[in-house]
Design an enzyme around this catalytic site. Structure first.
Site, PDB file in Angstrom:
ATOM      1  N   GLU A  46       0.910  -1.252   0.095  1.00  0.00           N
ATOM      2  CA  GLU A  46      -0.059  -0.090   0.055  1.00  0.00           C
ATOM      3  C   GLU A  46       0.829   1.115   0.058  1.00  0.00           C
ATOM      4  OE1 GLU A  46      -2.779   0.185   3.193  1.00  0.00           O
ATOM      5  OE2 GLU A  46      -3.395   2.171   2.626  1.00  0.00           O
ATOM      6  N   ARG A 271       5.481 -13.042   9.736  1.00  0.00           N
ATOM      7  CA  ARG A 271       5.973 -11.807   9.248  1.00  0.00           C
ATOM      8  C   ARG A 271       7.354 -11.710  10.128  1.00  0.00           C
ATOM      9  NH1 ARG A 271       1.903  -7.704   8.678  1.00  0.00           N
ATOM     10  NH2 ARG A 271       3.362  -5.754   9.110  1.00  0.00           N
ATOM     11  N   LYS A 281       4.503   0.257   9.839  1.00  0.00           N
ATOM     12  CA  LYS A 281       4.656   1.523   9.054  1.00  0.00           C
ATOM     13  C   LYS A 281       4.113   2.668   9.917  1.00  0.00           C
ATOM     14  CE  LYS A 281       3.553   0.266   4.589  1.00  0.00           C
ATOM     15  NZ  LYS A 281       2.322   0.091   3.681  1.00  0.00           N
TER      16      LYS A 281
HETATM   17  P1  ATP Z   1       2.489  -2.368   8.356  1.00  0.00           P
HETATM   18  O1  ATP Z   1       1.814  -3.376   9.074  1.00  0.00           O
HETATM   19  O2  ATP Z   1       3.788  -2.125   8.714  1.00  0.00           O
HETATM   20  O3  ATP Z   1       1.766  -0.984   8.043  1.00  0.00           O
HETATM   21  P2  ATP Z   1       1.179  -3.428   5.849  1.00  0.00           P
HETATM   22  O4  ATP Z   1       1.464  -4.860   5.823  1.00  0.00           O
HETATM   23  O5  ATP Z   1       0.351  -2.653   6.207  1.00  0.00           O
HETATM   24  O6  ATP Z   1       2.605  -3.099   6.763  1.00  0.00           O
HETATM   25  P3  ATP Z   1       1.482  -3.233   3.087  1.00  0.00           P
HETATM   26  O7  ATP Z   1       2.025  -2.129   2.446  1.00  0.00           O
HETATM   27  O8  ATP Z   1       0.324  -3.580   3.091  1.00  0.00           O
HETATM   28  O9  ATP Z   1       2.005  -2.773   4.750  1.00  0.00           O
HETATM   29  O10 ATP Z   1       2.423  -4.621   2.884  1.00  0.00           O
HETATM   30  C1  ATP Z   1       2.863  -5.191   1.695  1.00  0.00           C
HETATM   31  C2  ATP Z   1       3.056  -6.799   1.977  1.00  0.00           C
HETATM   32  O11 ATP Z   1       4.000  -6.824   2.998  1.00  0.00           O
HETATM   33  C3  ATP Z   1       1.796  -7.357   2.642  1.00  0.00           C
HETATM   34  O12 ATP Z   1       1.765  -8.547   1.913  1.00  0.00           O
HETATM   35  C4  ATP Z   1       2.618  -7.753   3.882  1.00  0.00           C
HETATM   36  O13 ATP Z   1       1.918  -8.990   4.525  1.00  0.00           O
HETATM   37  C5  ATP Z   1       3.927  -7.645   3.825  1.00  0.00           C
HETATM   38  N1  ATP Z   1       4.577  -7.196   4.979  1.00  0.00           N
HETATM   39  C6  ATP Z   1       4.286  -6.248   5.849  1.00  0.00           C
HETATM   40  N2  ATP Z   1       5.209  -6.310   6.852  1.00  0.00           N
HETATM   41  C7  ATP Z   1       5.814  -7.453   6.960  1.00  0.00           C
HETATM   42  C8  ATP Z   1       6.667  -8.141   7.842  1.00  0.00           C
HETATM   43  N3  ATP Z   1       7.093  -7.256   8.816  1.00  0.00           N
HETATM   44  N4  ATP Z   1       7.172  -9.278   7.340  1.00  0.00           N
HETATM   45  C9  ATP Z   1       6.872  -9.746   6.261  1.00  0.00           C
HETATM   46  N5  ATP Z   1       5.915  -9.328   5.584  1.00  0.00           N
HETATM   47  C10 ATP Z   1       5.367  -8.415   5.577  1.00  0.00           C
HETATM   48 MG    MG Z   2      -1.342  -3.911   4.758  1.00  0.00          MG
END
Ligand code: ATP
Ligand code: MG
Length: 571
Positions: A46, A271, A281
């Site tokens: 995102e 994760r 984030k």
């Molecule tokens: P955050 O929780 O930090 O805001 P997010 O999941 O909302 O991260 P996205 O931009 O939606 O951020 O993430 C894109 C992809 O990265 C998703 O498929 C998510 O599962 C993966 N992802 C995010 N954080 C991690 C992590 N710590 N380890 C592995 N994969 C991750």
């Molecule tokens: Mg997300």
């Protein structure tokens, strides 16, 4: 379990890793020809912030399994929420993934490009009697939803006729209602044990322009509604996401089944969590917004751009990610393991140079005033192919202030003391005869003599010295600013419990040293070039602030490898 060899840019270093469950599933699907031999994955960020090393775990997995199977990995911006998304992030995300060595080729997509199609799919569900417009307020919706232990209640709007729903949904789409007036919900089961299945929201009204769509839309799809459709539209075969989406999988499946469209399968992996680090984030954004760091690419940030600026290599990050593997259970990785793979990579690739961080002047009294002796220095102790370079030696030099004591404090102190002979790296043996002090009693200069017979660092009569220290010519050396970074958090789990993670910030995580002196050969070192400053650590030329006139180095990491030590103890 099958053992495979993960390709590494340095063949000698390639280490065996165990095949993970994702690769096993893909291998089985290929064997049974489940998707006609296709492997199509995607990385769906995102664009509401910069990518961090947790994201790197996700995109390295997606790009790697696609590459290993001659498949395709799409970069898809999941830009379904206009309130937090910006073009700046879209650009930074692409730059970071490229820097990490991955290439999506033509396969760059935006979820917002599917808005029309998603809208039509929603109308299909309404026509099937599987979605309805609900006028409950947000608070009422929460009340009706029930709890983990209590079933929810049906909304009073649940049984609107298909015609009425079609009409109301069109009006939502046409902007006839205010934000919050109503939503479109899937009609599933308000008593489901899985809260996600209790008539989840598909669309809400948001009257904010979208970074790509402008004000074309005022209804925006929720993540759950949009995500499976995006995967389906793109013909994804294996939709890999993190563990927290396991609970959402029944809904992912329900939407695709009800619409009777191409149905990818979702798999969840754990994760990445790292101690002494935050990887959400939201929290990273607040570090930026509250000026705790200087931006998303601050060298202390666990963002890809921060790690890059700090001096990490893509190879070190990738090796780390390969070594931690992909599992189905949550765990936290020790940050010293990441640092270990970084040191290993930098040790191989970085030329050695001399730099004095805290200069103390020494004068070699028996050395001619105008003489410049050009000495040869090895660029790498183990890699002769990296060659040698010239370093000038003059009568006045700088050494590290901490390399001198008037009297040795203990037996371990092998450096310079009055009356002791030691070696200047690549140069000569010197003896210190006197320390000159200012009125405050601080040492400002040392008077020394050298032995001209010891050029290159050894004595023809075979006598030995205990210590070797680094130095730079005072006349020829060049000044530099050096930024020393430490961990951004002083607590192991800054996000644990109820405490505010901000309370765990290490206030002394950045120390800026002015007036450091480095050997003249570094003058034109390009941005992002990396060096080992002998005895000090690994340093990188800052890609934002350094110029040939004002050199700025960031310390990437010190030399001491704590993880390797921990491993040694355990074995
Ligand atoms: P955050 O929780 O930090 O805001 P997010 O999941 O909302 O991260 P996205 O931009 O939606 O951020 O993430 C894109 C992809 O990265 C998703 O498929 C998510 O599962 C993966 N992802 C995010 N954080 C991690 C992590 N710590 N380890 C592995 N994969 C991750
Ligand atoms: Mg997300």
């Amino acid at each position: 379990m099958v053992e495979i060899n993960i390709e590494n840019n340095n063949e000698e270093k390639s280490e065996k890793v165990t095949q993970d469950f994702v690769r096993t599933i893909i291998a089985e699907d290929l064997a049974s020809n489940k998707h006609d031999g296709r492997v199509v994955t995607r990385f769906p960020p995102e664009p509401n912030g910069y990518l961090h090393i947790g994201h790197a775990k996700a995109f390295c997995l997606n790009f790697a399994v696609a590459k290993e199977n001659s498949g395709q990995c799409n970069l898809r911006f999941d830009d379904t929420n206009p309130s937090k998304e910006e073009t700046e992030y879209v650009e930074a995300i692409q730059e970071d993934i490229k820097w990490m060595g991955w290439d999506w080729g033509e396969n760059l997509f935006y979820a917002s490009d599917y808005f029309q199609k998603m809208y039509e799919y929603a109308i299909d569900l309404v026509k099937k009697g599987k979605a309805y417009v609900c006028d409950l307020s947000a608070e009422q919706t929460r009340e009706y939803r029930g709890t983990l232990t209590e079933p929810g209640k049906n909304s009073p709007y649940r049984d609107r006729s298909i015609e009425e729903n079609l009409d109301l949904f069109k009006k939502m789409h046409d902007g006839e209602f205010d934000e919050g007036a109503c939503v479109l919900r899937a009609k599933i089961d308000m008593t489901s044990g899985n809260m996600n299945m209790r008539d989840p929201i598909m669309y809400r009204i948001i009257k904010i322009p979208h970074h790509r769509q402008g004000d074309k839309w005022c209804i925006y799809p929720t993540y759950d509604w949009a995500h499976g459709l995006e995967d389906s539209i793109e013909g994804i075969t294996h939709s890999l996401c993190s563990l927290e989406f396991a609970e959402h999988r029944p809904l992912y499946d329900w939407y695709l089944d009800e619409l009777d469209v191409y149905h990818p399968r979702q798999y969840e992996f754990a994760r990445l969590n790292i101690n002494y680090t935050v990887l959400s984030k939201r929290n990273l954004r607040s570090l930026v917004e509250k000026n705790i760091v200087q931006g998303w690419d601050d060298p202390r940030m666990p963002t890809i751009s921060g790690l890059r600026r700090r001096g990490y290599t893509p190879e070190a990050i990738r090796t780390f990610i390969e070594q931690i593997g992909v599992a189905k259970t949550q765990s936290t990785v020790d940050v010293s393991m990441l640092e270990h793979f970084l040191r290993q990579d930098l040790n191989d690739r970085c030329p050695r140079v001399l730099c004095v961080l805290d200069p103390l002047k020494i004068v070699i009294d028996n050395y001619p005033e105008d003489k410049v002796d050009i000495l040869q220095a090895q660029n790498h102790p183990k890699d002769p192919d990296m060659g040698t370079r010239e370093v000038p030696f003059t009568r006045e030099l700088y050494i590290e202030r901490s390399d001198f004591m008037e009297v040795a404090p203990n037996k371990k102190f092998k450096r310079l003391v009055i009356g002791r002979e030691i070696r200047l790296r690549y140069a000569y043996f010197i003896t210190c005869n006197e320390a000159i002090k200012n009125e405050a009693g601080e040492i400002v200069e040392l008077r020394c003599t050298y032995d001209p017979e010891t050029r290159g660092g050894s004595a023809p009569d075979g006598r030995k010295v205990k210590g070797t220290i680094h130095w730079v010519s005072a006349e020829k050396g060049i000044p530099a600013e050096i930024r020393l970074y430490d961990r951004l958090f002083k607590e192991e789990s800054p996000e644990a419990g109820n405490r505010d993670f901000m309370e765990c910030v290490n206030e002394n995580s950045c120390e800026i040293l002015q007036g450091c002196i480095c050997e003249p050969g570094l003058k034109n070192a390009p941005a992002e070039s990396r060096f080992q400053f002998e005895r000090q650590g690994y340093f990188v030329v800052d890609r934002m602030d350094s110029t040939p006139e004002n050199l700025v180095f960031n310390r990437t990491i010190t030399l001491r490898d704590t993880w390797a030590k921990i491993q040694k103890k355990m074995t």
